[in-house]
Motif scaffolding. Structure first.
Motif, short mmCIF file in Angstrom:
data_model
loop_
_atom_site.label_atom_id
_atom_site.label_comp_id
_atom_site.label_asym_id
_atom_site.label_seq_id
_atom_site.Cartn_x
_atom_site.Cartn_y
_atom_site.Cartn_z
N ASP A 1 2.29 1.75 -3.31
CA ASP A 1 1.25 2.03 -4.31
C ASP A 1 0.78 3.47 -4.21
O ASP A 1 0.54 4.12 -5.22
CB ASP A 1 0.05 1.09 -4.10
CG ASP A 1 0.38 -0.34 -4.47
OD1 ASP A 1 1.38 -0.52 -5.21
OD2 ASP A 1 -0.33 -1.26 -4.04
N ILE A 2 0.65 3.94 -2.97
CA ILE A 2 0.24 5.33 -2.79
C ILE A 2 1.28 6.25 -3.43
O ILE A 2 0.95 7.23 -4.08
CB ILE A 2 0.09 5.66 -1.29
CG1 ILE A 2 -1.11 4.91 -0.70
CG2 ILE A 2 -0.09 7.16 -1.09
CD1 ILE A 2 -1.23 5.03 0.80
N THR B 1 -3.67 3.82 -6.97
CA THR B 1 -4.14 3.30 -5.69
C THR B 1 -5.35 4.07 -5.16
O THR B 1 -6.28 3.48 -4.62
CB THR B 1 -3.01 3.36 -4.66
OG1 THR B 1 -1.90 2.69 -5.22
CG2 THR B 1 -3.42 2.70 -3.37
N VAL C 1 0.26 5.72 6.97
CA VAL C 1 1.21 5.05 6.08
C VAL C 1 1.50 5.90 4.85
O VAL C 1 2.17 5.43 3.94
CB VAL C 1 0.76 3.64 5.66
CG1 VAL C 1 0.58 2.77 6.88
CG2 VAL C 1 -0.50 3.70 4.83
N LEU D 1 0.79 -1.24 0.00
CA LEU D 1 0.00 0.00 0.00
C LEU D 1 0.83 1.30 0.00
O LEU D 1 0.61 2.17 -0.85
CB LEU D 1 -0.99 -0.02 1.17
CG LEU D 1 -1.95 1.17 1.27
CD1 LEU D 1 -2.84 1.24 0.03
CD2 LEU D 1 -2.82 1.05 2.52
N PRO D 2 1.81 1.45 0.92
CA PRO D 2 2.55 2.72 0.93
C PRO D 2 3.25 2.98 -0.40
O PRO D 2 3.28 4.10 -0.88
CB PRO D 2 3.57 2.52 2.05
CG PRO D 2 2.96 1.48 2.94
CD PRO D 2 2.21 0.57 2.01
N GLN E 1 -4.77 13.26 -1.85
CA GLN E 1 -5.11 11.91 -2.32
C GLN E 1 -6.35 11.38 -1.61
O GLN E 1 -7.20 10.75 -2.21
CB GLN E 1 -3.93 10.96 -2.08
CG GLN E 1 -2.78 11.18 -3.05
CD GLN E 1 -1.59 10.33 -2.66
OE1 GLN E 1 -1.10 10.41 -1.54
NE2 GLN E 1 -1.12 9.51 -3.58
#
Lengths: 267, 847
Positions: free
Chosen positions: A121-122, B478, B757, A118-119, B763
């Motif tokens: 991907d962000i 994402t 995170v 996730l991090p 976003q």
């Protein structure tokens, strides 16, 4: 800012200088951190212990850029967190810090693998596949990657959280009571993993806990009371930690937080 | 338990405010509609009751013309002046005066333009010298006494800026009159005229201009002190005989308003339908809100159960909240409804129904507001309340609150059955021969299909969000992926939120299809059946003097002018609208496709009818039709031809001579200008316009412009309908705001985690925004598909009513889709900001 810059090996992964955190004003004024100086060295597994209200969580939050300090400075590598705005802090957390919380570490809508990456991907970054494989194999969850969090046990969920914290190869991983919600067997799995990530993968981990057994996995234990580091122990064992904790007189806690005494030493 | 209910209400103020808003809007629309229609009837009742004379005498009509009788479509009937003297001799009569009243009298403003009455009539009257008999009161100046003098009502004076002493121009059905304004007057007590203008002349001038010398349109009679109006009416009736209607003031007001109340009823129903739609849409939001409130309070409710609260108590606790929300929402809705009524008044004002006077708030309206608001809230809260009660006490102990996903099988079955029934009804309606039955079948089908689609939408949401929603991660990575997952996470909620938008858009797009099809049909009709190069008609839909036709006929290059007039008579015992045309020039101006007979023998007592009328009445060429005119004379017509339905000319056509013989007014509705073959229309146009420019009520149009004019009324109606539907779309948007706000609250910890995170504020906002957009687009797509189905089915079922063409306006549909996306973006603003503002630590710590 995506990768740690060239730094002298001597520089700790994170350090705090005269960290002071005050909550409230006047009658409700509480000093959670009182001019704390602390270094977290690279490649070390540090546990922070102390009674409830001793300021251990606050110390971690301030070091991790989740909370601001009233005075003093917190550094991740050579970056002074107080000099960063929210945007820069967010990026710093994303790229240079890993987090493991006590509970609710995973997004229920994403699979285990998606949660792990996730991090990155962000950030829109490709994970380092070899490293990712190593992390996944170390947590031992390869056959669980396509599962959603609700299909995983509590211990598995925490291990996924650990994997996520490490997947981006952060400067430092902060873990806040990572075993607080787990039975002892699952807790041991998670702690084994954290320790091996330090020993074998040369990661830096800071863990807040009130469990002497958990602290026994660390290389070093810091004891906090009333917002100050009151003691330190290298190469701890669960027994020694427990002994040391017994030395805390519950009466001392009254100066810290009004209701702290009632909660202190419960577990 | 009531205390916990109360505490819970206080604890969730914001969430309840959001769901309360849905109730407020729904109730506001109902209240607004009721207030508006009450105001409407009061305005007109005041108007009708503003008859000062105790007893009125008019020519008896052979049949009731209904509301049309009060308009210019009717046929004039007069009362001879001699009758006034006869009535004066009746015992108990204190005053008597003949009066004249006629429509088609327009005041020109200083620029020479017709004073805009917004479709309301321009009325000419004779000024009563007997003050006690007059509904009007002189405000400024003096009464008109001769041909060069005129008076107008104060509203018109204000609008035009004319003052006593000015010379003004007035158009009458006959000549154009220039006269000095000698006085202004007020009508009735408040001066309310619903937009109409009043122009008064002295009685002799009024007779010359508006009726005929020595002829009145009515006689007003005042009773002497102590004489009962009913008794006086009886005595007067005995004198004047059965040829005349004698009515007391109250009888007259009653009969006028009962005629009018039918028309009012229509407006009322029309508006209430939209109010019902608004409430229906609101129901989804309330249901959604309470479902979410219950879901969020799972642990709290389970704890109550664990502590020994019975199911009934939990249900009542949730319903109790709903009751309070319903009461508060209804109260606010009542207040907001006042604003909506004012808005409706302005909206209808722009469509020509001007209402003066205060808005009327009746007790009934207040009762309805609470009944509807509270009932809808309780009904929508019932399902979540039941669910709350079924919560197992053990849920209190669980750490993570996961909203249990219930199976969708029952919804699938019910939805599929309803949809199948709906589609069957749509197809049936389309195939039906009879337009009326067809349309109602389509209506029922549409309702079934909407209900079916509502039931099915959670089922359809998943594949939609998985397929179309897959674009999100492709474009936004994402953030898009998270938004997609959030939307698909609770298909019921997404679907319920989208359903509100679906209904609004289904109706809007259905009307778009019908409107576009109607307009295309009008184009087709005009190009296909109007042969004349030009058409003259009144921009304000009023009849005009025959002088226009006479003058146009003089223009070089004009071959023939064919006037078209309207009238009424009873044909074989049933009141029918008649179109009267000039038999000699009919064929040159309008093309009729004859099924049987010909147009040749229309002159004299000929009658042409369209196919459906001929079928319905059982008439065939050669049949004799009995005619009863308004003034009670028997005549005969002979059917000479049957033609295919043609909206330009209507269904029943007679010659101008026949209409005159039936007592029809010699005022034209349309003139068809046929040019000689060797003349280019553009060459003659300036000369023709020179003639029409002198008559401000009429305009010259070529076929294209004529077609556009006909279409503009369709567009206007569509605009009105869409303006009403905007409300349901607004409520739907509110529903999206609500759902997102709830989701943000529900996912506080997730948001905290994401922020920790490394998800940036921008976003995060985008994530919320994309979720909103994907939900609203889902609703819009469902709505557009359904609406197109409805529109096509309805257009087809109305094919024999003149909607011959079928057009699906794709560009407009695309615009609707875009608008839906924009609604999503706007709806997300608040919730997204709220999400972005959450403090990371607080969010994570939240339990």
């Amino acid at each position: 800012m995506t990768l740690p810059g060239p730094q002298s090996a001597a520089l700790p992964a994170a350090r705090g200088r005269t960290l002071t955190k005050v909550f409230g004003e006047g009658d409700t004024r509480v000093v959670a951190l009182d001019r704390v100086d602390v270094d977290f060295d690279r490649g070390r597994f540090t546990a922070i212990m102390g009674p409830s209200g001793s300021g251990k969580s606050t110390l971690m939050h301030c070091m991790a850029g989740l909370d601001s300090v009233t005075e003093g400075q917190a550094f991740i590598g050579d970056v002074d967190l107080s000099s960063l705005d929210d945007k820069a802090l967010t990026v710093l957390r994303r790229d240079r810090i890993g987090f493991v919380f006590q509970a609710f570490n995973l997004l229920p809508t994403l699979t285990a693998l998606e949660n792990i990456t996730l991090p990155m991907d962000i950030a829109g970054r490709k994970p380092d596949q070899a490293w990712l494989d190593q992390v996944i194999d170390t947590v031992g969850l390869r056959d669980r990657l396509a599962h959603r969090p609700t299909e995983l046990s509590g211990g598995q969920q925490q291990r996924v959280a650990c994997a996520r914290a490490l997947a981006g190869r952060p400067d430092i991983v902060f873990a806040d009571e990572p075993t607080g919600n787990l039975d002892s067997r699952s807790g041991a799995d998670v702690l084994d993993f954290l320790r091996s990530s330090v020993r074998r993968m040369d990661q830096t981990v800071v863990m807040v806990t009130h469990d002497p057994k958990a602290a026994g996995y660390a290389d070093r234990v810091l004891f906090l009371a009333d917002g100050r580091i009151v003691d330190e122990m290298a190469e701890p064992t669960a027994e020694r930690v427990l002994e040391r904790l017994k030395a805390f007189d519950p009466a001392e806690d009254r100066t810290g937080e009004a209701d702290a005494a009632s909660r202190a030493g419960v577990r | 338990m009531w205390r916990t209910t109360w505490r819970s209400l206080l604890a969730h103020k914001l969430r309840l405010a959001l769901s309360g808003l849905a109730i407020v809007l729904g109730v506001a629309f109902v209240v607004g509609t009721l207030i508006f229609t009450d105001t409407l009837s009061k305005t007109f009742n005041d108007l009708f009751e503003s008859t000062a004379a105790d007893v009125n005498v008019t020519r008896a009509a052979a049949f009731d013309q209904g509301l049309e009788g009060t308009g210019t479509g009717g046929t004039a009937t007069y009362v001879p002046a001699g009758l006034v003297d006869e009535i004066a001799d009746v015992e108990g009569v204190a005053a008597v005066e003949g009066n004249v009243q006629a429509e088609g009298v327009y005041i020109l403003d200083a620029d020479g333009e017709v004073l805009d009455t917004g479709g309301a009539p321009g009325i000419g009257i004779s000024w009563d010298t007997e003050e006690s008999l007059s509904p009007t009161t002189l405000v400024d100046g003096r009464a008109a006494t001769g041909p060069g003098e005129v008076m107008i009502d104060t509203n018109s004076a204000e609008d035009t800026g004319y003052r006593v002493g000015d010379t003004i121009t007035v158009l009458t059905p006959g000549p154009r009159v220039e006269a000095e304004l000698v006085g202004t007057f007020r009508f009735g007590d408040e001066g309310g005229l619903a937009g109409a203008s009043l122009t008064a002349f002295d009685t002799t001038t009024a007779q010359e201009l508006l009726s005929a010398p020595g002829q009145f349109t009515g006689i007003g009679v005042g009773a002497a002190d102590g004489v009962d109006p009913d008794e006086l009416a009886d005595r007067v009736a005995a004198v004047v005989g059965s040829d005349y209607d004698v009515k007391t003031a109250s009888e007259q007001a009653e009969s006028l308003s009962s005629d009018f109340s039918e028309a009012l009823q229509f407006i009322n129903i029309f508006l209430l339908v939209f109010a019902a739609i608004a409430l229906f849409v609101g129901t989804f939001i309330i249901l959604n809100t309470f479902s979410m409130l219950v879901a969020q309070r799972t642990r709290e409710l389970a704890l109550l159960r664990a502590l020994g609260a019975s199911r009934g108590q939990v249900t009542r606790s949730v319903l109790g909240e709903a009751l309070v929300v319903g009461l508060v929402g209804s109260t606010l809705g009542l207040a907001a409804g006042y604003g909506i009524a004012a808005g409706l008044r302005a909206l209808f004002g722009s469509f020509g129904l001007t209402l003066d006077g205060d808005l009327v708030l009746s007790t009934d309206t207040v009762l309805w507001a609470y009944a509807v608001g509270v009932l809808v809230t309780l009904v929508s809260a019932y399902v979540p309340a039941r669910r709350a009660a079924r919560m197992p006490p053990v849920a209190a102990m669980r750490d993570d609150v996961v909203t249990a996903q219930r199976g969708l099988r029952r919804r699938t079955v019910v939805g599929a059955v309803l949809a199948a029934v709906g589609i069957a009804a749509l197809v049936g309606g389309t195939l039906s021969d009879d337009g009326g039955t067809g349309a109602s079948l389509v209506g029922l089908g549409a309702l079934a299909l909407i209900l079916g689609a509502t039931a099915l939408s959670p089922v359809l949401a998943v594949p939609f969000l998985r397929s179309v929603g897959a674009l999100l991660p492709r474009i936004w990575g994402t953030t898009g992926r998270l938004a997609q997952e959030n939307a698909v996470r609770n298909p019921r909620r997404t679907a319920a939120t989208a359903s509100a938008l679906m209904i609004g858009l289904a109706l809007v797009s259905a009307f778009s299809v019908i409107g576009a099809s109607t307009n295309a049909s009008i184009d087709e009709l005009v190009t296909g059946s109007v042969r004349a190069e030009f058409v003259v008609s009144s921009a304000v839909q009023v009849p005009f003097s025959g002088d226009v036709a006479a003058e146009l006929a003089e223009v070089d290059g004009v071959d023939a002018i064919m006037p078209l007039r309207w009238g009424q008579a009873q044909l074989d015992g049933r009141t029918s609208f008649l179109t009267a045309v000039d038999p000699d020039s009919l064929d040159r101006s309008i093309e009729l496709s004859l099924v049987d007979g010909s147009t040749e023998r229309l002159g004299g007592n000929g009658l042409l009818v369209d196919e459906s009328t001929a079928d319905g009445r059982g008439w065939a060429v050669g049949d004799t039709v009995e005619v009863l005119t308004r003034d009670g004379r028997q005549q005969e017509l002979v059917v000479r031809g049957v033609f295919e339905s043609n909206q330009v000319i209507g269904s029943t056509v007679v010659s101008l001579d026949s209409l005159t013989a039936f007592g029809g007014v010699a005022l034209d509705r349309f003139l068809f200008v046929d040019l000689a073959d060797d003349v280019a229309p553009a060459d003659v146009r300036p000369q023709l316009e020179e003639v029409t420019d002198a008559y401000p009520v009429v305009d010259l149009k070529d076929r294209g412009e004529f077609s556009d004019e006909q279409k503009s009324s369709v567009d206007q109606l569509l605009l009105l309908i869409n303006a009403m539907l905007v409300l349901s779309v607004l409520i739907a948007a509110l529903g999206i705001v609500n759902t997102l706000a709830m989701s943000v609250i529900e996912r506080t910890r997730e948001i905290g985690l994401l922020r920790a995170v490394g998800l940036g504020r921008a976003q995060l906002r985008r994530m919320v925004r994309l979720e909103a957009v994907v939900i609203s687009i889902y609703g819009a797509v469902l709505g557009l598909v359904l609406g197109t189905l409805f529109g096509v089915a309805l257009s087809r079922s109305l094919a024999d009513q003149g909607i011959t063409e079928l057009v699906v306006p794709l560009p407009r549909m695309a615009v609707f889709l875009l608008v839906a996306a924009v609604i999503g973006v706007l709806a997300a603003v608040g919730p997204a900001r709220r999400a972005a503002r959450l403090k990371v630590l607080d969010a994570i710590a939240q339990t």
